[in-house]
Design a protein around this motif. Structure first.
Motif, PDB file in Angstrom:
ATOM      1  N   LEU A  11      14.989 -19.200 -48.612  1.00 23.83           N
ATOM      2  CA  LEU A  11      16.312 -19.071 -48.007  1.00 23.83           C
ATOM      3  C   LEU A  11      16.689 -20.346 -47.269  1.00 23.83           C
ATOM      4  O   LEU A  11      17.825 -20.834 -47.380  1.00 23.83           O
ATOM      5  N   ALA A  12      15.750 -20.885 -46.492  1.00 21.01           N
ATOM      6  CA  ALA A  12      16.037 -22.096 -45.716  1.00 21.01           C
ATOM      7  C   ALA A  12      16.260 -23.306 -46.617  1.00 21.01           C
ATOM      8  O   ALA A  12      17.128 -24.138 -46.346  1.00 21.01           O
ATOM      9  N   ASP A  13      15.486 -23.416 -47.695  1.00 19.70           N
ATOM     10  CA  ASP A  13      15.673 -24.526 -48.628  1.00 19.70           C
ATOM     11  C   ASP A  13      17.068 -24.489 -49.248  1.00 19.70           C
ATOM     12  O   ASP A  13      17.681 -25.532 -49.498  1.00 19.70           O
ATOM     13  N   ALA A  14      17.558 -23.296 -49.493  1.00 23.12           N
ATOM     14  CA  ALA A  14      18.863 -23.155 -50.141  1.00 23.12           C
ATOM     15  C   ALA A  14      20.022 -23.358 -49.176  1.00 23.12           C
ATOM     16  O   ALA A  14      21.005 -24.042 -49.502  1.00 23.12           O
ATOM     17  N   ASP A  15      19.918 -22.792 -47.970  1.00 27.01           N
ATOM     18  CA  ASP A  15      21.081 -22.756 -47.083  1.00 27.01           C
ATOM     19  C   ASP A  15      20.782 -23.093 -45.622  1.00 27.01           C
ATOM     20  O   ASP A  15      21.618 -22.832 -44.752  1.00 27.01           O
ATOM     21  N   GLY A  16      19.621 -23.640 -45.320  1.00 28.43           N
ATOM     22  CA  GLY A  16      19.312 -24.044 -43.961  1.00 28.43           C
ATOM     23  C   GLY A  16      18.792 -22.905 -43.105  1.00 28.43           C
ATOM     24  O   GLY A  16      18.722 -21.748 -43.535  1.00 28.43           O
ATOM     25  N   LEU A  17      18.439 -23.253 -41.858  1.00 34.18           N
ATOM     26  CA  LEU A  17      17.841 -22.267 -40.970  1.00 34.18           C
ATOM     27  C   LEU A  17      18.802 -21.158 -40.587  1.00 34.18           C
ATOM     28  O   LEU A  17      18.366 -20.067 -40.217  1.00 34.18           O
ATOM     29  N   ASP A  18      20.119 -21.407 -40.649  1.00 37.08           N
ATOM     30  CA  ASP A  18      21.082 -20.352 -40.336  1.00 37.08           C
ATOM     31  C   ASP A  18      20.977 -19.185 -41.315  1.00 37.08           C
ATOM     32  O   ASP A  18      21.419 -18.075 -41.007  1.00 37.08           O
ATOM     33  N   ALA A  19      20.405 -19.451 -42.485  1.00 36.93           N
ATOM     34  CA  ALA A  19      20.277 -18.398 -43.498  1.00 36.93           C
ATOM     35  C   ALA A  19      19.030 -17.556 -43.289  1.00 36.93           C
ATOM     36  O   ALA A  19      18.799 -16.609 -44.039  1.00 36.93           O
ATOM     37  N   ALA A  39       2.898 -40.596 -41.899  1.00 40.92           N
ATOM     38  CA  ALA A  39       4.343 -40.803 -41.796  1.00 40.92           C
ATOM     39  C   ALA A  39       5.045 -40.541 -43.129  1.00 40.92           C
ATOM     40  O   ALA A  39       6.069 -39.847 -43.189  1.00 40.92           O
ATOM     41  N   GLU A  40       4.500 -41.081 -44.193  1.00 38.32           N
ATOM     42  CA  GLU A  40       5.169 -40.980 -45.487  1.00 38.32           C
ATOM     43  C   GLU A  40       5.134 -39.554 -46.032  1.00 38.32           C
ATOM     44  O   GLU A  40       6.134 -39.078 -46.599  1.00 38.32           O
ATOM     45  N   THR A  41       4.007 -38.858 -45.877  1.00 38.91           N
ATOM     46  CA  THR A  41       3.935 -37.490 -46.399  1.00 38.91           C
ATOM     47  C   THR A  41       4.760 -36.518 -45.550  1.00 38.91           C
ATOM     48  O   THR A  41       5.308 -35.552 -46.077  1.00 38.91           O
ATOM     49  N   THR A  42       4.875 -36.792 -44.253  1.00 38.07           N
ATOM     50  CA  THR A  42       5.754 -35.969 -43.416  1.00 38.07           C
ATOM     51  C   THR A  42       7.201 -36.157 -43.836  1.00 38.07           C
ATOM     52  O   THR A  42       7.965 -35.190 -43.950  1.00 38.07           O
ATOM     53  N   ARG A  43       7.594 -37.403 -44.062  1.00 32.53           N
ATOM     54  CA  ARG A  43       8.963 -37.676 -44.509  1.00 32.53           C
ATOM     55  C   ARG A  43       9.232 -37.016 -45.857  1.00 32.53           C
ATOM     56  O   ARG A  43      10.305 -36.415 -46.069  1.00 32.53           O
ATOM     57  N   ASP A  44       8.290 -37.113 -46.781  1.00 33.03           N
ATOM     58  CA  ASP A  44       8.476 -36.487 -48.090  1.00 33.03           C
ATOM     59  C   ASP A  44       8.670 -34.973 -47.946  1.00 33.03           C
ATOM     60  O   ASP A  44       9.522 -34.378 -48.626  1.00 33.03           O
ATOM     61  N   ALA A  45       7.876 -34.354 -47.079  1.00 37.10           N
ATOM     62  CA  ALA A  45       7.993 -32.906 -46.879  1.00 37.10           C
ATOM     63  C   ALA A  45       9.353 -32.546 -46.304  1.00 37.10           C
ATOM     64  O   ALA A  45       9.961 -31.541 -46.697  1.00 37.10           O
ATOM     65  N   ALA A  46       9.852 -33.352 -45.378  1.00 33.24           N
ATOM     66  CA  ALA A  46      11.162 -33.081 -44.783  1.00 33.24           C
ATOM     67  C   ALA A  46      12.284 -33.272 -45.803  1.00 33.24           C
ATOM     68  O   ALA A  46      13.316 -32.595 -45.735  1.00 33.24           O
ATOM     69  N   HIS A  47      12.105 -34.172 -46.755  1.00 34.92           N
ATOM     70  CA  HIS A  47      13.112 -34.333 -47.801  1.00 34.92           C
ATOM     71  C   HIS A  47      13.106 -33.144 -48.758  1.00 34.92           C
ATOM     72  O   HIS A  47      14.151 -32.781 -49.311  1.00 34.92           O
ATOM     73  N   ARG A  48      11.941 -32.542 -48.950  1.00 39.77           N
ATOM     74  CA  ARG A  48      11.878 -31.339 -49.791  1.00 39.77           C
ATOM     75  C   ARG A  48      12.426 -30.120 -49.048  1.00 39.77           C
ATOM     76  O   ARG A  48      12.981 -29.217 -49.682  1.00 39.77           O
ATOM     77  N   HIS A  49      12.240 -30.097 -47.750  1.00 36.29           N
ATOM     78  CA  HIS A  49      12.664 -28.966 -46.919  1.00 36.29           C
ATOM     79  C   HIS A  49      13.477 -29.525 -45.749  1.00 36.29           C
ATOM     80  O   HIS A  49      12.926 -29.793 -44.674  1.00 36.29           O
ATOM     81  N   GLU A  50      14.791 -29.702 -45.944  1.00 33.88           N
ATOM     82  CA  GLU A  50      15.601 -30.367 -44.921  1.00 33.88           C
ATOM     83  C   GLU A  50      15.505 -29.667 -43.568  1.00 33.88           C
ATOM     84  O   GLU A  50      15.554 -30.318 -42.520  1.00 33.88           O
ATOM     85  N   TRP A  51      15.392 -28.359 -43.555  1.00 31.80           N
ATOM     86  CA  TRP A  51      15.324 -27.605 -42.309  1.00 31.80           C
ATOM     87  C   TRP A  51      14.106 -27.975 -41.483  1.00 31.80           C
ATOM     88  O   TRP A  51      14.105 -27.820 -40.252  1.00 31.80           O
TER      89      TRP A  51
END
Length: 226
Positions: free
Chosen positions: A30-38, A92-104
């Motif tokens: 749900l969060a991947d699709a529409d953010g934490l508000d979802a 640093a790089e793997t944290t950034r990659d994870a945040a790009h996969r899961h913007e929330w």
């Protein structure tokens, strides 16, 4: 008792088998699709086609759900390499990659306790690669990198969201706001900013992130050498 230690209730086979892992995976989708508000216990229950009250045996509050979701993402962050610089670069790089996969995840970086098993395992993987560093310096070094990553990633995600909201890509944004900036710089009120905008190299997000990280790590290296 924290959610990490609290046992799950006995499962009922109908109307749908549940587990904390299944609940968390549904919340992440749900969060991947529409953010934490979802994400709410009610919405997660609907996605799993069960009544909301069934979830409360597994997760008591939305905060617990967010902690579990964050910890699930930490399982994707796998530092590698030997030595403190390689370990912190990989972190640093793997944290950034994870945040790009899961913007929330960017919204939760630094704001949730890192007490889950995956977060602790990630921390262990980083610290174990920092042999030779004085114990008093280890966590400040890791903390400095985590703080840099949180700030840089949040900026990247904010800009990505703003681009989606405005409907303007980078070229269109420059066309819309460029004349305004040119008028301000022509006034002579902002000579330093004007020089930077006109003369400095314009790096893409990947190169900008790595340059900022290298500047930070170079500073750490200089301090360790003293």
């Amino acid at each position: 008792m924290l959610v990490w230690e609290r046992p799950e209730p006995p499962d009922r086979p109908t109307p749908g088998a549940l587990s904390r892992d299944r609940i968390v995976r549904a919340a992440i989708l749900l969060a991947d699709a529409d953010g934490l508000d979802a994400v709410s216990l009610r919405k997660v229950a609907a996605a799993l086609e069960v009544g909301p009250m069934r979830l409360y045996g597994y997760i008591a509050t939305k905060d617990e759900l967010l902690d579990l979701m964050s910890d699930a993402v930490y399982a994707e962050i796998q530092p590698a390499g030997e030595g403190w610089r390689a370990a912190l670069t990989s972190l640093a790089e793997t944290t950034r990659d994870a945040a790009h996969r899961h913007e929330w995840f960017a919204d939760l970086l630094g704001g949730r306790p890192r007490l889950g098993p995956h977060a602790l395992a990630q921390g262990e993987a980083v610290v174990s690669r920092m042999s030779g560093i004085h114990v008093d310096d280890v966590m400040p070094m890791v903390g400095a990198v985590n703080a840099y990553v949180a700030g840089a990633v949040r900026q990247e995600i904010t800009e990505r969201r703003a681009e989606r909201t405005s409907g303007l890509d980078k070229r269109q944004w420059q066309a819309a706001f460029g004349p305004y900036l040119q008028r301000l710089f022509a006034s002579g009120r902002f000579p330093a900013m004007s020089a930077v905008v006109h003369d400095a190299a314009h790096l893409d997000a990947d190169r900008s992130f790595r340059l900022g990280l290298d500047l930070l790590l170079d500073g750490i290296a200089a301090r360790l050498a003293r």
